[in-house]
Design a protein around this motif. Structure first.
Motif, mmCIF file in Angstrom:
data_model
loop_
_atom_site.group_PDB
_atom_site.id
_atom_site.type_symbol
_atom_site.label_atom_id
_atom_site.label_comp_id
_atom_site.label_asym_id
_atom_site.label_seq_id
_atom_site.Cartn_x
_atom_site.Cartn_y
_atom_site.Cartn_z
ATOM 1 N N UNK A 18 50.564 35.119 28.657
ATOM 2 C CA UNK A 18 51.027 34.972 29.837
ATOM 3 C C UNK A 18 51.952 33.689 30.831
ATOM 4 N N UNK A 19 52.969 33.105 30.437
ATOM 5 C CA UNK A 19 53.291 31.823 31.127
ATOM 6 C C UNK A 19 52.890 31.665 32.421
ATOM 7 N N UNK A 20 52.202 32.225 33.017
ATOM 8 C CA UNK A 20 52.088 31.742 34.805
ATOM 9 C C UNK A 20 50.463 32.529 35.123
ATOM 10 N N UNK A 21 50.217 32.212 36.314
ATOM 11 C CA UNK A 21 48.922 32.653 36.179
ATOM 12 C C UNK A 21 49.313 33.653 37.248
ATOM 13 N N UNK A 22 48.833 34.821 36.713
ATOM 14 C CA UNK A 22 48.686 36.689 36.965
ATOM 15 C C UNK A 22 47.549 36.710 38.330
ATOM 16 N N UNK A 23 46.729 35.814 38.441
ATOM 17 C CA UNK A 23 45.809 35.661 39.416
ATOM 18 C C UNK A 23 45.349 36.943 40.330
ATOM 19 N N UNK A 24 44.640 38.283 39.297
ATOM 20 C CA UNK A 24 44.746 39.091 39.746
ATOM 21 C C UNK A 24 43.437 39.358 40.030
ATOM 22 N N UNK A 25 42.773 40.460 41.213
ATOM 23 C CA UNK A 25 41.298 40.463 41.999
ATOM 24 C C UNK A 25 40.839 41.328 41.013
ATOM 25 N N UNK A 26 40.687 41.699 39.928
ATOM 26 C CA UNK A 26 39.966 42.198 38.548
ATOM 27 C C UNK A 26 39.711 41.307 37.237
ATOM 28 N N UNK A 27 40.676 40.045 37.827
ATOM 29 C CA UNK A 27 40.417 38.774 36.886
ATOM 30 C C UNK A 27 39.054 38.281 37.309
#
Length: 291
Positions: free
Chosen positions: A125-134
Protein backbone atom coordinates in the motif's frame (compact mmCIF):
# COMPACT_ATOMS: atom_id res chain seq x y z
CA UNK A 1 10.51 10.71 -26.90
CA UNK A 2 12.07 12.14 -23.76
CA UNK A 3 14.55 9.84 -22.03
CA UNK A 4 13.61 9.21 -18.41
CA UNK A 5 15.59 11.43 -16.04
CA UNK A 6 15.91 8.69 -13.43
CA UNK A 7 18.64 6.09 -13.48
CA UNK A 8 16.41 3.33 -12.08
CA UNK A 9 12.74 2.56 -12.58
CA UNK A 10 10.10 3.23 -9.97
CA UNK A 11 8.71 0.05 -8.41
CA UNK A 12 5.52 1.97 -7.64
CA UNK A 13 4.58 2.04 -11.33
CA UNK A 14 2.62 -0.80 -12.89
CA UNK A 15 5.42 -1.46 -15.41
CA UNK A 16 8.22 -1.30 -12.87
CA UNK A 17 6.50 -3.50 -10.31
CA UNK A 18 5.62 -6.24 -12.80
CA UNK A 19 9.03 -6.13 -14.50
CA UNK A 20 10.90 -6.69 -11.22
CA UNK A 21 8.49 -9.03 -9.42
CA UNK A 22 6.39 -10.56 -12.19
CA UNK A 23 8.86 -11.95 -14.75
CA UNK A 24 10.56 -15.33 -14.71
CA UNK A 25 14.14 -13.98 -15.12
CA UNK A 26 13.63 -11.95 -11.93
CA UNK A 27 11.75 -14.50 -9.81
CA UNK A 28 14.73 -14.67 -7.43
CA UNK A 29 13.89 -11.08 -6.50
CA UNK A 30 10.27 -11.99 -5.74
CA UNK A 31 11.32 -14.98 -3.62
CA UNK A 32 13.76 -12.88 -1.59
CA UNK A 33 11.24 -10.07 -1.16
CA UNK A 34 8.45 -12.39 0.03
CA UNK A 35 10.79 -14.17 2.44
CA UNK A 36 11.76 -10.79 3.90
CA UNK A 37 8.09 -10.05 4.65
CA UNK A 38 7.40 -13.46 6.20
CA UNK A 39 10.62 -13.38 8.24
CA UNK A 40 10.72 -17.12 8.91
CA UNK A 41 6.93 -17.66 9.20
CA UNK A 42 7.06 -19.06 5.67
CA UNK A 43 10.23 -19.99 3.76
CA UNK A 44 9.93 -19.94 -0.02
CA UNK A 45 12.56 -21.72 -2.10
CA UNK A 46 11.12 -21.25 -5.57
CA UNK A 47 8.03 -19.88 -7.33
CA UNK A 48 6.15 -20.61 -10.52
CA UNK A 49 4.16 -17.79 -12.10
CA UNK A 50 0.47 -18.47 -12.74
CA UNK A 51 -2.07 -16.82 -15.00
CA UNK A 52 -2.78 -13.46 -13.34
CA UNK A 53 -6.25 -13.18 -14.88
CA UNK A 54 -8.84 -15.23 -13.02
CA UNK A 55 -12.55 -15.64 -13.73
CA UNK A 56 -15.37 -17.18 -11.75
CA UNK A 57 -16.94 -20.58 -12.26
CA UNK A 58 -18.71 -19.37 -15.40
CA UNK A 59 -17.58 -16.84 -17.97
CA UNK A 60 -20.15 -14.22 -17.00
CA UNK A 61 -18.84 -13.96 -13.44
CA UNK A 62 -16.61 -11.12 -12.33
CA UNK A 63 -12.92 -11.28 -13.19
CA UNK A 64 -9.95 -10.67 -10.91
CA UNK A 65 -6.68 -9.53 -12.44
CA UNK A 66 -3.72 -9.76 -10.08
CA UNK A 67 -0.45 -7.85 -10.38
CA UNK A 68 1.51 -11.02 -9.57
CA UNK A 69 0.11 -14.51 -9.01
CA UNK A 70 2.39 -17.44 -8.26
CA UNK A 71 2.81 -20.64 -6.27
CA UNK A 72 5.78 -21.96 -4.33
CA UNK A 73 7.37 -25.40 -4.44
CA UNK A 74 4.68 -26.69 -2.02
CA UNK A 75 1.80 -25.54 -4.20
CA UNK A 76 0.89 -22.67 -1.87
CA UNK A 77 -0.58 -19.66 -3.69
CA UNK A 78 0.58 -16.04 -3.45
CA UNK A 79 -1.27 -13.00 -4.74
CA UNK A 80 0.90 -9.86 -4.67
CA UNK A 81 -0.77 -6.50 -5.32
CA UNK A 82 0.61 -2.95 -5.48
CA UNK A 83 -2.10 -0.44 -4.50
CA UNK A 84 -1.19 3.20 -5.13
CA UNK A 85 -4.61 4.78 -4.70
CA UNK A 86 -6.78 4.60 -1.60
CA UNK A 87 -9.88 2.45 -2.09
CA UNK A 88 -12.73 2.49 0.42
CA UNK A 89 -13.40 -1.24 0.24
CA UNK A 90 -9.86 -2.47 -0.36
CA UNK A 91 -10.08 -4.94 2.54
CA UNK A 92 -13.16 -6.44 0.93
CA UNK A 93 -11.42 -6.51 -2.43
CA UNK A 94 -8.42 -8.39 -1.03
CA UNK A 95 -10.77 -10.87 0.65
CA UNK A 96 -12.62 -11.35 -2.65
CA UNK A 97 -9.32 -11.95 -4.43
CA UNK A 98 -8.42 -14.70 -1.96
CA UNK A 99 -11.47 -16.73 -3.01
CA UNK A 100 -10.07 -17.41 -6.49
CA UNK A 101 -7.00 -19.44 -5.47
CA UNK A 102 -9.15 -21.19 -2.86
CA UNK A 103 -11.89 -22.25 -5.28
CA UNK A 104 -9.54 -23.26 -8.07
CA UNK A 105 -8.09 -25.98 -5.83
CA UNK A 106 -11.33 -27.96 -6.02
CA UNK A 107 -10.90 -30.82 -8.53
CA UNK A 108 -13.60 -31.22 -11.15
CA UNK A 109 -15.63 -34.42 -11.34
CA UNK A 110 -14.02 -36.34 -8.50
CA UNK A 111 -14.27 -36.83 -4.76
CA UNK A 112 -12.33 -34.39 -2.65
CA UNK A 113 -11.60 -34.19 1.08
CA UNK A 114 -11.40 -30.35 1.05
CA UNK A 115 -7.74 -30.27 2.13
CA UNK A 116 -6.46 -26.88 0.92
CA UNK A 117 -3.03 -25.51 0.16
CA UNK A 118 -2.25 -22.22 1.88
CA UNK A 119 -3.25 -18.95 0.21
CA UNK A 120 -1.45 -15.69 0.91
CA UNK A 121 -2.54 -12.20 -0.18
CA UNK A 122 0.26 -9.63 -0.01
CA UNK A 123 -1.00 -6.06 -0.40
CA UNK A 124 1.62 -3.34 -0.83
CA UNK A 125 0.00 0.00 0.00
CA UNK A 126 1.53 3.27 -1.13
CA UNK A 127 -0.47 5.17 1.50
CA UNK A 128 -1.39 4.95 5.18
CA UNK A 129 -4.14 2.40 5.71
CA UNK A 130 -4.64 3.35 9.38
CA UNK A 131 -6.91 0.47 10.29
CA UNK A 132 -8.15 0.02 13.89
CA UNK A 133 -6.89 -3.56 13.92
CA UNK A 134 -3.31 -2.56 13.11
CA UNK A 135 -0.48 -1.84 15.51
CA UNK A 136 0.26 1.76 14.54
CA UNK A 137 3.96 1.31 15.28
CA UNK A 138 4.33 -1.31 12.51
CA UNK A 139 4.27 -1.01 8.74
CA UNK A 140 3.81 -4.74 8.04
CA UNK A 141 0.55 -6.23 9.33
CA UNK A 142 -0.30 -9.94 9.36
CA UNK A 143 -3.97 -10.90 9.35
CA UNK A 144 -5.12 -14.50 9.90
CA UNK A 145 -8.23 -16.47 10.90
CA UNK A 146 -8.09 -16.76 14.68
CA UNK A 147 -10.18 -17.12 17.80
CA UNK A 148 -10.90 -13.60 19.06
CA UNK A 149 -10.70 -14.67 22.71
CA UNK A 150 -7.55 -16.80 22.73
CA UNK A 151 -5.83 -14.99 19.81
CA UNK A 152 -4.75 -18.41 18.56
CA UNK A 153 -4.85 -19.19 14.86
CA UNK A 154 -7.95 -21.20 13.99
CA UNK A 155 -6.97 -21.97 10.39
CA UNK A 156 -3.57 -21.12 8.88
CA UNK A 157 -4.63 -21.79 5.29
CA UNK A 158 -5.49 -18.11 4.61
CA UNK A 159 -3.27 -15.17 5.51
CA UNK A 160 -3.07 -11.52 4.51
CA UNK A 161 -0.04 -9.23 4.63
CA UNK A 162 -0.83 -5.52 4.47
CA UNK A 163 2.39 -3.59 3.93
CA UNK A 164 2.18 0.19 4.37
CA UNK A 165 4.96 1.24 2.02
CA UNK A 166 3.68 4.82 2.18
CA UNK A 167 4.42 4.98 5.93
CA UNK A 168 7.99 3.68 5.68
CA UNK A 169 10.36 6.58 6.44
CA UNK A 170 13.76 5.10 7.33
CA UNK A 171 16.85 6.53 5.67
CA UNK A 172 19.47 4.34 3.97
CA UNK A 173 21.74 4.40 7.05
CA UNK A 174 18.88 3.17 9.29
CA UNK A 175 18.21 -0.03 7.36
CA UNK A 176 18.75 -3.14 9.49
CA UNK A 177 16.50 -6.01 8.45
CA UNK A 178 16.03 -7.41 4.96
CA UNK A 179 12.43 -6.19 4.98
CA UNK A 180 13.69 -2.68 5.81
CA UNK A 181 15.90 -2.79 2.73
CA UNK A 182 13.15 -3.99 0.44
CA UNK A 183 10.73 -1.39 1.78
CA UNK A 184 13.34 1.28 1.18
CA UNK A 185 13.90 0.33 -2.47
CA UNK A 186 10.16 -0.05 -3.06
CA UNK A 187 9.67 3.54 -2.03
CA UNK A 188 12.92 5.17 -3.17
CA UNK A 189 14.54 3.22 -6.03
CA UNK A 190 13.79 5.77 -8.76
CA UNK A 191 15.23 8.58 -6.62
CA UNK A 192 18.64 6.95 -6.26
CA UNK A 193 21.63 7.97 -8.37
CA UNK A 194 23.90 5.37 -6.82
CA UNK A 195 23.51 2.18 -4.85
CA UNK A 196 23.67 2.86 -1.07
CA UNK A 197 26.26 1.00 0.96
CA UNK A 198 23.48 -0.60 3.02
CA UNK A 199 22.26 -2.46 -0.09
CA UNK A 200 25.40 -4.39 -0.96
CA UNK A 201 23.92 -7.91 -0.81
CA UNK A 202 24.03 -9.98 -4.01
CA UNK A 203 20.25 -9.89 -4.36
CA UNK A 204 20.31 -6.11 -4.64
CA UNK A 205 23.01 -6.30 -7.31
CA UNK A 206 20.47 -8.24 -9.37
CA UNK A 207 17.76 -5.72 -8.52
CA UNK A 208 19.76 -2.68 -9.56
CA UNK A 209 20.85 -4.40 -12.78
CA UNK A 210 17.26 -5.30 -13.67
CA UNK A 211 16.00 -1.81 -12.77
CA UNK A 212 18.59 0.14 -14.82
CA UNK A 213 16.69 2.24 -17.37
CA UNK A 214 19.75 2.46 -19.63
CA UNK A 215 19.28 -1.25 -20.44
CA UNK A 216 15.74 -0.82 -21.75
CA UNK A 217 14.83 -1.30 -25.38
CA UNK A 218 13.05 1.67 -27.04
CA UNK A 219 9.72 -0.16 -26.66
CA UNK A 220 10.36 -0.91 -22.99
CA UNK A 221 11.26 2.72 -22.41
CA UNK A 222 8.01 3.89 -24.03
CA UNK A 223 6.00 1.46 -21.90
CA UNK A 224 7.77 2.61 -18.76
CA UNK A 225 7.30 6.31 -19.56
CA UNK A 226 3.56 5.73 -20.10
CA UNK A 227 3.32 3.84 -16.81
CA UNK A 228 5.32 6.51 -14.99
CA UNK A 229 3.10 9.28 -16.36
CA UNK A 230 -0.02 7.39 -15.24
CA UNK A 231 1.45 6.96 -11.76
CA UNK A 232 2.36 10.66 -11.53
CA UNK A 233 -1.11 11.66 -12.73
CA UNK A 234 -2.65 9.56 -9.97
CA UNK A 235 -0.35 10.99 -7.32
CA UNK A 236 -0.76 14.61 -8.41
CA UNK A 237 -4.54 14.35 -8.67
CA UNK A 238 -4.82 12.68 -5.27
CA UNK A 239 -2.53 15.24 -3.63
CA UNK A 240 -4.55 18.08 -5.14
CA UNK A 241 -7.88 16.54 -4.20
CA UNK A 242 -6.76 15.90 -0.62
CA UNK A 243 -5.83 19.57 -0.23
CA UNK A 244 -9.07 20.78 -1.80
CA UNK A 245 -11.17 18.21 -0.02
CA UNK A 246 -9.92 18.66 3.53
CA UNK A 247 -12.99 20.69 4.48
CA UNK A 248 -15.22 17.91 3.12
CA UNK A 249 -13.27 15.08 4.73
CA UNK A 250 -10.24 12.97 3.81
CA UNK A 251 -12.16 10.11 2.20
CA UNK A 252 -14.16 12.41 -0.06
CA UNK A 253 -10.96 14.11 -1.20
CA UNK A 254 -9.36 10.81 -2.12
CA UNK A 255 -12.44 9.67 -4.00
CA UNK A 256 -12.53 12.94 -5.94
CA UNK A 257 -8.87 12.53 -6.88
CA UNK A 258 -9.35 8.99 -8.15
CA UNK A 259 -12.40 10.04 -10.20
CA UNK A 260 -10.40 12.88 -11.76
CA UNK A 261 -7.58 10.52 -12.72
CA UNK A 262 -9.95 7.98 -14.28
CA UNK A 263 -11.74 10.62 -16.36
CA UNK A 264 -8.44 12.10 -17.59
CA UNK A 265 -7.11 8.68 -18.61
CA UNK A 266 -10.34 7.81 -20.41
CA UNK A 267 -10.35 11.16 -22.22
CA UNK A 268 -6.85 10.36 -23.51
CA UNK A 269 -8.09 7.11 -25.02
CA UNK A 270 -6.73 4.65 -22.45
CA UNK A 271 -8.40 1.23 -22.36
CA UNK A 272 -10.81 0.53 -19.47
CA UNK A 273 -8.88 -2.58 -18.40
CA UNK A 274 -5.60 -0.61 -18.34
CA UNK A 275 -7.17 2.15 -16.23
CA UNK A 276 -8.52 -0.47 -13.81
CA UNK A 277 -5.08 -2.09 -13.50
CA UNK A 278 -3.33 1.22 -12.81
CA UNK A 279 -5.84 2.68 -10.35
CA UNK A 280 -6.77 -0.51 -8.51
CA UNK A 281 -10.48 -0.07 -9.26
CA UNK A 282 -12.52 -2.82 -10.87
CA UNK A 283 -13.83 -2.52 -14.42
CA UNK A 284 -17.39 -1.64 -13.38
CA UNK A 285 -16.15 1.19 -11.12
CA UNK A 286 -14.02 2.61 -13.93
CA UNK A 287 -16.89 2.45 -16.40
CA UNK A 288 -19.26 4.23 -14.00
CA UNK A 289 -16.75 7.07 -13.50
CA UNK A 290 -16.28 7.44 -17.27
CA UNK A 291 -19.99 7.97 -17.97
Amino acid sequence: MRQSEERYISLLTDFGFKRIFGTDPNKELLVNFLNSLFDGEEVIKDVKYLNSENVGDVYTERKAIFDVYCENEKGEKFIVEMQNAYQTYFKDRSLFYSTFPIREQAPKGSDWNFCLKKVYVVALLNYRMSDEAFDSSDTIHTIALMDTKTNKVFNAKLMFKYVEVGRFDKTDDELISLSDKWMYVLKNLSRLDNRPSSLREKIFTKLFDAAAIARFTPMELREYEDSLKAYRDIKNSLDTAKEEGRAEGREEGRAEGIAMVVKNMHAKGMDIDVIASITGLNKDEVESLCL
